[in-house]
Design a protein around this motif. Structure first.
Motif, PDB file in Angstrom:
ATOM      1  N   ALA A  90      -8.696   6.661   4.848  1.00 21.85           N
ATOM      2  CA  ALA A  90      -9.950   7.070   4.194  1.00 21.85           C
ATOM      3  C   ALA A  90     -10.425   8.419   4.721  1.00 21.85           C
ATOM      4  N   HIS A  91     -10.073   8.724   5.961  1.00 23.31           N
ATOM      5  CA  HIS A  91     -10.518   9.978   6.562  1.00 23.31           C
ATOM      6  C   HIS A  91      -9.730  11.182   6.055  1.00 23.31           C
ATOM      7  N   CYS A  92      -8.662  10.926   5.292  1.00 23.41           N
ATOM      8  CA  CYS A  92      -7.959  12.041   4.641  1.00 23.41           C
ATOM      9  C   CYS A  92      -8.803  12.625   3.518  1.00 23.41           C
ATOM     10  N   MET A 119       0.831  -1.200   0.000  1.00 26.17           N
ATOM     11  CA  MET A 119       0.000   0.000   0.000  1.00 26.17           C
ATOM     12  C   MET A 119       0.867   1.252   0.000  1.00 26.17           C
ATOM     13  N   ASP A 120       0.323   2.332  -0.558  1.00 25.28           N
ATOM     14  CA  ASP A 120       1.023   3.617  -0.546  1.00 25.28           C
ATOM     15  C   ASP A 120       0.828   4.362   0.765  1.00 25.28           C
ATOM     16  N   ILE A 121      -0.279   4.075   1.460  1.00 30.57           N
ATOM     17  CA  ILE A 121      -0.558   4.783   2.707  1.00 30.57           C
ATOM     18  C   ILE A 121      -1.520   3.942   3.536  1.00 30.57           C
ATOM     19  N   CYS A 122      -1.392   4.014   4.851  1.00 28.94           N
ATOM     20  CA  CYS A 122      -2.307   3.308   5.744  1.00 28.94           C
ATOM     21  C   CYS A 122      -2.322   4.008   7.092  1.00 28.94           C
ATOM     22  N   GLY A 123      -3.506   4.382   7.539  1.00 32.76           N
ATOM     23  CA  GLY A 123      -3.629   5.100   8.803  1.00 32.76           C
ATOM     24  C   GLY A 123      -3.571   4.188  10.015  1.00 32.76           C
ATOM     25  N   ILE A 143      -6.442  14.243   1.083  1.00 27.76           N
ATOM     26  CA  ILE A 143      -6.777  13.685  -0.232  1.00 27.76           C
ATOM     27  C   ILE A 143      -8.025  14.405  -0.712  1.00 27.76           C
ATOM     28  N   THR A 144      -7.882  15.235  -1.720  1.00 27.28           N
ATOM     29  CA  THR A 144      -9.007  16.043  -2.180  1.00 27.28           C
ATOM     30  C   THR A 144      -9.958  15.214  -3.033  1.00 27.28           C
ATOM     31  N   GLY A 162     -14.926   1.467  15.394  1.00 26.02           N
ATOM     32  CA  GLY A 162     -13.792   2.254  15.859  1.00 26.02           C
ATOM     33  C   GLY A 162     -14.119   3.737  15.795  1.00 26.02           C
ATOM     34  N   THR A 163     -13.322   4.552  16.490  1.00 24.36           N
ATOM     35  CA  THR A 163     -13.555   5.995  16.529  1.00 24.36           C
ATOM     36  C   THR A 163     -12.260   6.744  16.242  1.00 24.36           C
ATOM     37  N   LEU A 164     -12.412   7.916  15.607  1.00 30.98           N
ATOM     38  CA  LEU A 164     -11.276   8.779  15.293  1.00 30.98           C
ATOM     39  C   LEU A 164     -11.665  10.232  15.534  1.00 30.98           C
ATOM     40  N   LYS A 165     -10.711  11.005  15.978  1.00 37.18           N
ATOM     41  CA  LYS A 165     -10.843  12.456  15.938  1.00 37.18           C
ATOM     42  C   LYS A 165     -10.096  12.944  14.705  1.00 37.18           C
TER      43      LYS A 165
END
Length: 306
Positions: A250-252, A80-84, A138-139, A277-280
């Motif tokens: 995905a949240h980007c 992958m190129d990116i993973c949070g 990520i626009t 799960g939760t994110l700020k």
């Protein structure tokens, strides 16, 4: 002749974007040393062996300040190129095991540039801590086709109110042809009419594979009075993940989309998968960065002997 024995590789199995074990998203975090000499085939084979949503590999970069690691992410079938969530799992493993001394900041050198993770105190708990990660935004843009029936079929007839897509430019080099730039659709964001519809719909994975994009993100705004701003689910069967439990990266793009819709930059997001799960989320418009904050829990540790 003496048989060469490879040095064991330490690993941690971590649940990310949760403070409870067996929730959030799973990742295996493997620490390599410079003399481990593991090639890409071995890395991909090891990720397939773990068969988790993500397996990542870290190599320390000596002499860097703040401390820095080379970080690569693999699903069971692809890099992958990116993973949070695996970045959060990596930072959690580093801080929990005091691998960067007293530093509260660690940097990762990745295919998406330098990503930073900071350890933050948690006012609500003395035993756990928060981690804030700094990612590129990520626009999103309008979906290039007006026909959205393919998505409705893939989502088992769910009512769609908007479709967006993300585009990424990549430089490709091929022998005899040379270098050329190509643009690909990485993400499709499908917005549904309600929070309940995101949680309740049954995906048709065989039809999701036929849709454009590497991943499909399904999202909706939270109802009035909810502690959350929006929810989402992510499907990536082309990358070996029928449904990802909590996708940080995905949240980007979700931050960009919901910032335009809600005219705000700070969100509390809920991943509506079975594990949840939760994110700020904070969208920095000026710097075009997204700050993702969450917790993680180590559930297992061991050594890879091959």
């Amino acid at each position: 002749m003496a048989m060469l024995v490879k040095k064991p590789v330490k690993y941690f199995m971590v649940d990310a974007f949760t403070e409870s074990a067996f929730k959030g998203n799973q990742a295996a975090v493997c620490f390599l040393e410079e003399d481990h000499e593991r090639d890409d085939v071995w890395l991909q084979s090891m990720a397939s062996e773990f068969d988790l949503p993500l397996t990542c590999f870290l190599i320390p970069i000596p002499g860097s300040e703040p401390p820095r690691f080379l970080l690569r992410w693999f699903t069971a079938v692809a890099e992958m190129d990116i993973c949070g969530h695996a970045t959060l799992a990596s930072a959690h493993s580093i801080f929990s095991n005091s691998l960067v001394g007293s530093s509260d900041t660690v940097e990762f050198s990745t295919n998406s540039g330098i990503l930073t993770a900071k350890r933050l105190s948690d006012c609500d708990s003395k035993r756990s801590f928060l981690i804030e990660m700094n990612f590129p935004v990520i626009t999103t843009c309008e979906y290039s086709s007006k026909d959205v029936s393919i998505f409705s079929k893939a989502l088992n007839g769910a009512t769609i109110v908007d479709v967006r897509e993300t585009k990424t430019d990549r430089l490709i080099f091929k022998p005899l042809i040379g270098a050329f730039k190509t643009t690909s659709t990485d993400q499709i964001i499908v917005v549904l009419s309600s929070w309940e519809s995101v949680i309740e719909f049954q995906p048709r994975v065989d039809d999701i594979v036929k849709c454009p994009g590497k991943v499909m993100i399904v999202t909706a705004a939270a109802p009035q009075g909810s502690p959350f701003d929006f929810c989402s689910r992510l499907f990536a069967p082309k990358l070996g993940l029928n449904e990802d439990s909590v996708c940080g990266s995905a949240h980007c793009s979700l931050a960009h989309y919901w910032s335009l819709k809600m005219n705000k930059c700070d969100f509390v997001a809920f991943a509506a998968s079975q594990r949840s799960g939760t994110l700020k989320v904070h969208y920095d418009k000026e710097k075009q960065r997204v700050l993702l904050t969450g917790k993680a829990v180590t559930v297992m540790k061991g050594s890879i002997l091959v």
